[in-house]
Motif scaffolding. Sequence first.
Motif, mmCIF file in Angstrom:
data_model
loop_
_atom_site.group_PDB
_atom_site.id
_atom_site.type_symbol
_atom_site.label_atom_id
_atom_site.label_comp_id
_atom_site.label_asym_id
_atom_site.label_seq_id
_atom_site.Cartn_x
_atom_site.Cartn_y
_atom_site.Cartn_z
ATOM 1 N N TYR A 1 21.045 -11.917 -13.848
ATOM 2 C CA TYR A 1 20.508 -11.966 -15.205
ATOM 3 C C TYR A 1 21.513 -11.465 -16.238
ATOM 4 C CZ TYR A 1 16.129 -12.477 -12.656
ATOM 5 O OH TYR A 1 15.145 -12.908 -11.812
ATOM 6 N N ARG A 2 22.698 -11.124 -15.788
ATOM 7 C CA ARG A 2 23.692 -10.551 -16.688
ATOM 8 C C ARG A 2 24.092 -11.544 -17.779
ATOM 9 N NH1 ARG A 2 29.385 -10.435 -16.009
ATOM 10 N NH2 ARG A 2 29.071 -11.410 -13.975
ATOM 11 N N LEU A 3 24.402 -12.796 -17.385
ATOM 12 C CA LEU A 3 24.804 -13.796 -18.366
ATOM 13 C C LEU A 3 23.648 -14.176 -19.295
ATOM 14 C CD1 LEU A 3 27.075 -16.143 -16.230
ATOM 15 C CD2 LEU A 3 27.756 -14.379 -17.846
ATOM 16 N N LEU A 4 22.409 -14.106 -18.789
ATOM 17 C CA LEU A 4 21.255 -14.391 -19.638
ATOM 18 C C LEU A 4 21.150 -13.356 -20.753
ATOM 19 C CD1 LEU A 4 18.654 -15.962 -20.250
ATOM 20 C CD2 LEU A 4 17.478 -14.478 -18.606
ATOM 21 N N MET A 5 21.304 -12.095 -20.414
ATOM 22 C CA MET A 5 21.239 -11.040 -21.420
ATOM 23 C C MET A 5 22.445 -11.098 -22.350
ATOM 24 S SD MET A 5 19.738 -7.836 -19.215
ATOM 25 C CE MET A 5 19.402 -6.935 -20.713
ATOM 26 N N TYR A 6 23.561 -11.518 -21.818
ATOM 27 C CA TYR A 6 24.757 -11.693 -22.631
ATOM 28 C C TYR A 6 24.525 -12.782 -23.684
ATOM 29 C CZ TYR A 6 29.676 -12.872 -23.563
ATOM 30 O OH TYR A 6 30.875 -13.141 -24.154
ATOM 31 N N GLY A 7 23.910 -13.886 -23.272
ATOM 32 C CA GLY A 7 23.595 -14.950 -24.219
ATOM 33 C C GLY A 7 22.561 -14.524 -25.244
ATOM 34 N N ALA A 8 21.557 -13.742 -24.811
ATOM 35 C CA ALA A 8 20.550 -13.237 -25.745
ATOM 36 C C ALA A 8 21.186 -12.333 -26.799
ATOM 37 C CB ALA A 8 19.459 -12.487 -24.989
ATOM 38 N N PHE A 9 22.143 -11.524 -26.367
ATOM 39 C CA PHE A 9 22.847 -10.662 -27.326
ATOM 40 C C PHE A 9 23.582 -11.484 -28.372
ATOM 41 C CE2 PHE A 9 27.051 -8.815 -28.304
ATOM 42 C CZ PHE A 9 26.646 -7.743 -29.076
#
Length: 218
Positions: A169-177
């Motif tokens: 989920y790291r890249l998902l949260m990165y995109g949300a940021f």
Amino acid sequence: IVTLGFGEIIRLVALSDWLKPFIGGSNGITRIPKAIVGPVELATPQTIYYLFLVGCLIAAFVSIRLKDSRVGRAWMALREDEDVAEAMGINLVATKLLAFATGAAFSGLAGAIFASKLTSIYPHSFHLLISINALCLIIVGGIGSIPGVLIGALILVGVPELLREFAEYRLLMYGAFLVVMMLTKPEGLWPEETHLRELHADKDFKDPAPATAAANSD
């Protein structure tokens, strides 16, 4: 977008059999010697750090000097409106090619230092996500701002490491940021004054009509 496309084309061509006799194809280029400055071989992480620092200072110095020069003003005019810039006598083809060549020179400098640090280099090290990250750090920090680029690099390098514990989920949260960043501060964390005025021109402009109407009624 065109630059990102060219980067991906070069990666695929480097992986092809056509260039394999020259650059090794998927095996890459190995046994690259360490950087040597005079009699000193920059082989340790400490000495390589100073080489990276010198490269960054050179890029920042050239960028700052070009920003307010005749060429820099021509680039800003092209960015705003190509038709008006051409009407003012700017050669569009030559100016665009100069911008592309300058960016390629900076990339070549960074690539040479990177290759000497690793002593080997592979086409897989330059996939599309690397180029997208470079574009994102400019947007997050602030387009046209040297301090903004530094802040954007620190954030976009540090945030994925802080989120590493979230695994897939790291890249998902990165995109949300990034989405939140674009909605709340589209100009970047440390924007250039010109971009800041452009994006907040409506907020700074106050319509004098209500005050005039009130004065006339009095």
